[in-house]
Motif scaffolding. Sequence first.
Motif, PDB file in Angstrom:
ATOM      1  N   TYR A 121       0.575  -1.072   0.454  1.00 56.97           N
ATOM      2  CA  TYR A 121      -0.235  -0.162   0.214  1.00 56.97           C
ATOM      3  C   TYR A 121       0.769   1.510  -0.276  1.00 56.97           C
ATOM      4  O   TYR A 121       1.839   1.256  -0.687  1.00 56.97           O
ATOM      5  N   TYR A 122       0.271   2.560  -0.150  1.00 55.49           N
ATOM      6  CA  TYR A 122       1.170   3.310   0.835  1.00 55.49           C
ATOM      7  C   TYR A 122       1.201   3.613   2.129  1.00 55.49           C
ATOM      8  O   TYR A 122       0.729   4.085   2.633  1.00 55.49           O
ATOM      9  N   THR A 123       2.448   5.072   1.933  1.00 53.33           N
ATOM     10  CA  THR A 123       2.487   5.537   3.648  1.00 53.33           C
ATOM     11  C   THR A 123       1.600   5.688   4.365  1.00 53.33           C
ATOM     12  O   THR A 123       1.384   5.547   5.567  1.00 53.33           O
ATOM     13  N   THR A 124       0.601   6.105   3.707  1.00 51.66           N
ATOM     14  CA  THR A 124      -0.235   8.109   4.765  1.00 51.66           C
ATOM     15  C   THR A 124      -1.475   7.275   4.152  1.00 51.66           C
ATOM     16  O   THR A 124      -2.391   7.427   4.801  1.00 51.66           O
ATOM     17  N   MET A 125      -1.272   6.027   3.793  1.00 50.53           N
ATOM     18  CA  MET A 125      -2.473   5.108   3.778  1.00 50.53           C
ATOM     19  C   MET A 125      -3.532   4.782   5.121  1.00 50.53           C
ATOM     20  O   MET A 125      -2.964   4.346   5.967  1.00 50.53           O
ATOM     21  N   GLY A 126      -4.649   5.505   5.607  1.00 51.64           N
ATOM     22  CA  GLY A 126      -4.922   4.801   6.845  1.00 51.64           C
ATOM     23  C   GLY A 126      -5.338   3.171   7.675  1.00 51.64           C
ATOM     24  O   GLY A 126      -5.584   1.994   6.188  1.00 51.64           O
ATOM     25  N   ILE A 127      -4.867   2.551   8.455  1.00 48.98           N
ATOM     26  CA  ILE A 127      -4.593   0.575   8.877  1.00 48.98           C
ATOM     27  C   ILE A 127      -6.184   0.625   8.018  1.00 48.98           C
ATOM     28  O   ILE A 127      -5.915  -0.455   8.211  1.00 48.98           O
ATOM     29  N   ASP A 128      -7.019   1.085   8.406  1.00 53.16           N
ATOM     30  CA  ASP A 128      -8.276   0.856   8.774  1.00 53.16           C
ATOM     31  C   ASP A 128      -8.593   0.442   7.251  1.00 53.16           C
ATOM     32  O   ASP A 128      -8.900  -0.730   6.748  1.00 53.16           O
ATOM     33  N   ARG A 129      -8.753   1.141   5.927  1.00 53.21           N
ATOM     34  CA  ARG A 129      -8.573   1.300   4.293  1.00 53.21           C
ATOM     35  C   ARG A 129      -7.678  -1.077   4.357  1.00 53.21           C
ATOM     36  O   ARG A 129      -7.762  -1.626   3.757  1.00 53.21           O
ATOM     37  N   ILE A 130      -6.361  -0.609   4.344  1.00 52.44           N
ATOM     38  CA  ILE A 130      -5.354  -2.313   4.678  1.00 52.44           C
ATOM     39  C   ILE A 130      -6.310  -3.282   5.192  1.00 52.44           C
ATOM     40  O   ILE A 130      -6.498  -3.894   4.173  1.00 52.44           O
ATOM     41  N   VAL A 131      -7.207  -2.911   6.424  1.00 54.02           N
ATOM     42  CA  VAL A 131      -7.560  -3.694   6.899  1.00 54.02           C
ATOM     43  C   VAL A 131      -8.884  -4.610   6.439  1.00 54.02           C
ATOM     44  O   VAL A 131      -8.550  -5.569   5.922  1.00 54.02           O
ATOM     45  N   ALA A 132      -9.475  -3.220   5.668  1.00 53.78           N
ATOM     46  CA  ALA A 132     -10.408  -3.818   5.218  1.00 53.78           C
ATOM     47  C   ALA A 132     -10.279  -4.787   4.022  1.00 53.78           C
ATOM     48  O   ALA A 132     -10.912  -5.676   3.827  1.00 53.78           O
ATOM     49  N   LEU A 133      -9.093  -4.214   3.205  1.00 54.12           N
ATOM     50  CA  LEU A 133      -8.952  -5.177   2.204  1.00 54.12           C
ATOM     51  C   LEU A 133      -7.918  -6.589   2.664  1.00 54.12           C
ATOM     52  O   LEU A 133      -8.613  -7.255   1.031  1.00 54.12           O
ATOM     53  N   ALA A 134      -7.849  -6.371   3.555  1.00 55.47           N
ATOM     54  CA  ALA A 134      -6.839  -8.157   3.621  1.00 55.47           C
ATOM     55  C   ALA A 134      -8.307  -9.183   3.326  1.00 55.47           C
ATOM     56  O   ALA A 134      -8.472  -9.700   3.388  1.00 55.47           O
TER      57      ALA A 134
END
Lengths: 205, 205
Positions: free
Chosen positions: A67-80
């Motif tokens: 992902y990218y550096t400033t991307m919120g962790i909630d967005r990343i986890v939802a994508l998981a």
Amino acid sequence: MLLCDIGNTSYHFNDGKKDFKEFADSFNPQTIKENVYYISVNQSVKEKLGSLENWIDLETFVDREKYYTTMGIDRIVALASINDGVVVDAGSAITVDVLKDGVFEGGFIYPGIKAMQECYKNISNALDYSFNFEVDLGKMAKNSPDAISYGYLKPFVNEIKSKNLPIILTGGDASEFKKLFPNARLDQELIFTGMKKIMKKAGLC
Amino acid sequence: MLLCDIGNTSYHFNDGKKDFKEFADSFNPQTIKENVYYISVNQSVKEKLGSLENWIDLETFVDREKYYTTMGIDRIVALASINDGVVVDAGSAITVDVLKDGVFEGGFIYPGIKAMQECYKNISNALDYSFNFEVDLGKMAKNSPDAISYGYLKPFVNEIKSKNLPIILTGGDASEFKKLFPNARLDQELIFTGMKKIMKKAGLC
């Protein structure tokens, strides 16, 4: 097992059976004695939790490189929690993220319902209307309220549909947007599903 | 012959050779002695001009039936100057209107650059970025500033292009949008061309 998704205004818990929320400002995390697996976009809460041993930050188990550096962790986890799809998280902002064959294709940010309504109103009181989610987006508008609803919704809806991927709706306003994407999956547990997947991969459960 | 397009903040004059502006709040219309053909979306100025014989309101010569009741007279007059096209008037709000074979197909209203920037900023300081009109809209965003620019611009640009009609850009921010529509015609005189057409039809010139 207790999971927690911490936002700017609340702690959102899930104990595997039910969801419950506590205010970020007033809740004392020390009142919980069992292990809590959490993610937090709220920096001040995150700092407070750093000293509590039973609060385990799942962010440390996430591979941020995709992902990218400033991307919120909630967005990343939802994508998981998915492999292919467009995740539309409709909150105060609407984040849209695209995953194809497990690869993050990118995303964008659009204003949420309340913010956009304020935006039109701030331009002129003549544009102070609520959005009509049942407006016919098949034809252009011929009155001011429809011109606002069409302007906010039509370009956005087409952009999402143009990805030709399954659509997953989550967040506080997801049910409003479900009217515009009848085939979309509404999933308010998306973030917790993602958290469990990350825990499984990390051998935490 | 003096033409004048009156908005919420200014009188915009055109004498056939050059344009000039006066502030709506402070300008005294009685200082002009020759005939002025005008349109006004500014209700208080409109009332003031009603008693001045040399100020002629062109709205009375416009056939409003083709359009809708609350549609601004400036949008209607701009459309009078074309037969086929999408008129994008990029001001504090962006009005988009479609004319096909001289028939008004409808339109929509989208927030202008400044209003939308404020909108993102009001959601969160983390979204306080200027829009990048040179962002690559061919791929989704992988950083926060691009996620904002893509979110504001991509759905809007595609919506306009989907009409498959000539695009005419006007208004204060038209030159910014020209970067996204290289084939569009930039025409800051659109409203005056429309006014002249209406005057010709009404036998006023």
